[in-house]
Design a protein around this motif. Structure first.
Motif, PDB file in Angstrom:
ATOM      1  N   PHE A  80       4.362  46.466  48.979  1.00 34.16           N
ATOM      2  CA  PHE A  80       3.583  47.657  49.326  1.00 34.16           C
ATOM      3  C   PHE A  80       4.395  48.919  49.101  1.00 34.16           C
ATOM      4  CE2 PHE A  80       1.635  44.399  52.110  1.00 34.16           C
ATOM      5  CZ  PHE A  80       0.368  44.438  51.564  1.00 34.16           C
ATOM      6  N   VAL A  81       3.703  49.961  48.613  1.00 39.36           N
ATOM      7  CA  VAL A  81       4.364  51.238  48.408  1.00 39.36           C
ATOM      8  C   VAL A  81       4.555  51.924  49.754  1.00 39.36           C
ATOM      9  CG1 VAL A  81       3.524  51.540  46.054  1.00 39.36           C
ATOM     10  CG2 VAL A  81       2.179  52.404  47.934  1.00 39.36           C
ATOM     11  N   GLU A  82       5.624  52.665  49.880  1.00 36.86           N
ATOM     12  CA  GLU A  82       5.955  53.311  51.153  1.00 36.86           C
ATOM     13  C   GLU A  82       5.136  54.565  51.397  1.00 36.86           C
ATOM     14  OE1 GLU A  82       7.933  52.401  53.675  1.00 36.86           O
ATOM     15  OE2 GLU A  82       8.364  50.520  52.664  1.00 36.86           O
ATOM     16  N   GLY A  83       4.981  55.385  50.350  1.00 36.37           N
ATOM     17  CA  GLY A  83       4.352  56.692  50.537  1.00 36.37           C
ATOM     18  C   GLY A  83       2.948  56.777  49.981  1.00 36.37           C
ATOM     19  N   ASN A  84       2.280  57.851  50.330  1.00 34.10           N
ATOM     20  CA  ASN A  84       0.927  58.124  49.875  1.00 34.10           C
ATOM     21  C   ASN A  84       0.997  58.875  48.547  1.00 34.10           C
ATOM     22  OD1 ASN A  84      -1.779  59.133  49.642  1.00 34.10           O
ATOM     23  ND2 ASN A  84      -2.002  58.901  51.851  1.00 34.10           N
ATOM     24  N   PRO A  85       0.281  58.413  47.502  1.00 36.34           N
ATOM     25  CA  PRO A  85       0.358  59.088  46.202  1.00 36.34           C
ATOM     26  C   PRO A  85      -0.350  60.441  46.157  1.00 36.34           C
ATOM     27  CG  PRO A  85      -1.234  57.328  46.096  1.00 36.34           C
ATOM     28  CD  PRO A  85      -0.585  57.235  47.446  1.00 36.34           C
ATOM     29  N   LEU A  86      -1.210  60.727  47.144  1.00 37.93           N
ATOM     30  CA  LEU A  86      -1.896  62.017  47.157  1.00 37.93           C
ATOM     31  C   LEU A  86      -0.946  63.099  47.655  1.00 37.93           C
ATOM     32  CD1 LEU A  86      -5.325  61.056  48.774  1.00 37.93           C
ATOM     33  CD2 LEU A  86      -4.771  61.235  46.359  1.00 37.93           C
ATOM     34  N   THR A  87      -1.135  64.294  47.136  1.00 35.90           N
ATOM     35  CA  THR A  87      -0.417  65.438  47.688  1.00 35.90           C
ATOM     36  C   THR A  87      -1.076  65.765  49.017  1.00 35.90           C
ATOM     37  OG1 THR A  87      -0.003  66.243  45.449  1.00 35.90           O
ATOM     38  CG2 THR A  87       0.266  67.815  47.247  1.00 35.90           C
ATOM     39  N   LEU A  88      -0.319  65.642  50.086  1.00 37.77           N
ATOM     40  CA  LEU A  88      -0.903  65.787  51.414  1.00 37.77           C
ATOM     41  C   LEU A  88      -1.134  67.250  51.744  1.00 37.77           C
ATOM     42  CD1 LEU A  88       1.051  63.042  53.354  1.00 37.77           C
ATOM     43  CD2 LEU A  88      -1.153  62.904  52.214  1.00 37.77           C
ATOM     44  N   THR A  89      -2.396  67.593  51.798  1.00 36.67           N
ATOM     45  CA  THR A  89      -2.821  68.944  52.165  1.00 36.67           C
ATOM     46  C   THR A  89      -3.783  68.824  53.345  1.00 36.67           C
ATOM     47  OG1 THR A  89      -4.730  68.866  50.691  1.00 36.67           O
ATOM     48  CG2 THR A  89      -2.663  69.721  49.759  1.00 36.67           C
ATOM     49  N   ARG A  90      -4.088  69.950  53.928  1.00 39.89           N
ATOM     50  CA  ARG A  90      -5.053  69.951  55.035  1.00 39.89           C
ATOM     51  C   ARG A  90      -6.398  69.396  54.579  1.00 39.89           C
ATOM     52  NH1 ARG A  90      -5.150  73.241  59.719  1.00 39.89           N
ATOM     53  NH2 ARG A  90      -7.181  73.168  60.710  1.00 39.89           N
ATOM     54  N   GLU A  91      -6.812  69.761  53.367  1.00 41.17           N
ATOM     55  CA  GLU A  91      -8.091  69.301  52.828  1.00 41.17           C
ATOM     56  C   GLU A  91      -8.115  67.774  52.691  1.00 41.17           C
ATOM     57  OE1 GLU A  91     -11.019  70.005  48.976  1.00 41.17           O
ATOM     58  OE2 GLU A  91      -8.979  70.804  48.944  1.00 41.17           O
ATOM     59  N   VAL A  92      -7.023  67.183  52.199  1.00 41.76           N
ATOM     60  CA  VAL A  92      -6.946  65.722  52.046  1.00 41.76           C
ATOM     61  C   VAL A  92      -7.091  65.046  53.398  1.00 41.76           C
ATOM     62  CG1 VAL A  92      -5.371  63.812  51.496  1.00 41.76           C
ATOM     63  CG2 VAL A  92      -5.646  65.697  49.889  1.00 41.76           C
ATOM     64  N   VAL A  93      -6.369  65.538  54.395  1.00 44.99           N
ATOM     65  CA  VAL A  93      -6.425  64.936  55.735  1.00 44.99           C
ATOM     66  C   VAL A  93      -7.819  65.118  56.343  1.00 44.99           C
ATOM     67  CG1 VAL A  93      -5.430  64.977  58.045  1.00 44.99           C
ATOM     68  CG2 VAL A  93      -3.936  65.197  56.062  1.00 44.99           C
ATOM     69  N   GLU A  94      -8.433  66.273  56.153  1.00 49.41           N
ATOM     70  CA  GLU A  94      -9.784  66.490  56.670  1.00 49.41           C
ATOM     71  C   GLU A  94     -10.801  65.589  55.979  1.00 49.41           C
ATOM     72  OE1 GLU A  94     -10.367  70.693  56.274  1.00 49.41           O
ATOM     73  OE2 GLU A  94      -9.325  71.138  58.160  1.00 49.41           O
TER      74      GLU A  94
END
Length: 199
Positions: A80-94
């Motif tokens: 399993f990969v450790e990190g999230n491939p998305l750039t974590l922004t407020r919009e992504v989390v929302e």
């Protein structure tokens, strides 16, 4: 003139061949046998009309995306990969929060703590609290969301890879928020929290 007449005749013949006109014993496209979704089909040995994609093929919506992004796994050992491939922004989390509230909160609770009416009514096993899980890599959460785990169904068909990674980001935010201390909150936001916590 003769050439134009042949062209018109050929065109009319082609157009009529797709209609339900019975011409020389051929009923046309309307009456042809075909496989309908979710129906039986005697053509295949398992009697299912809908087929699994051939091994090694990639659906069009997944072209250009790597294994890391689509499976949550990387490397030759498939860990399993450790990190999230998305750039974590407020919009992504929302966006992750929206998907979580629709698909996950019903069982895992709005706070991810496993407190939900559906969870209380489950006879075999209640869904776990997501904030109390042992540490896992992001790829593990992604796979569980995609394929399911235990009694939980997978959501690969309901959520795109981007949406599933956004849910992972939101679960991480939930975990951090439930474990946070007042000292971890920025000084400008502390008065608001203290005010809300007062009876």
């Amino acid at each position: 003139m003769k050439r134009r007449l042949l062209t018109v005749t050929a065109t009319v013949t082609l157009l009529l061949s797709g209609c339900s006109v019975d011409w020389q014993g051929w009923a046309g496209m309307k009456q042809q046998s075909k496989a309908l979704p979710y129906r039986e089909s005697g053509f295949f040995s398992d009697d299912r009309a809908m087929r699994q994609p051939p091994p090694g093929t990639v659906p069009r919506d997944r072209r250009g995306k790597d294994r890391f992004f689509l499976l949550g796994k990387d490397g030759p050992d498939g860990g399993f990969v450790e990190g999230n491939p998305l750039t974590l922004t407020r919009e992504v989390v929302e966006n992750g929060a929206e998907s979580f509230e629709v698909y996950c909160a019903v069982c895992h609770g709005v706070l991810g703590d496993g407190r939900a009416q559906v969870a209380r009514n489950m006879g075999l096993r209640e869904p776990p609290s997501l904030v109390d899980l042992p540490p896992h890599p992001d790829g593990y959460y992604y796979e569980v969301i995609s394929r399911g785990y235990g009694l939980m169904a997978g959501y690969e068909e309901k959520l795109t890879p981007e949406q599933r990674w956004a849910v992972v980001a939101y679960v991480r935010a939930l975990q951090e928020s439930q474990r946070a201390r007042l000292e971890d909150v920025p000084p400008e936001a502390r008065p608001l929290l203290l005010k809300e916590g007062t009876p």
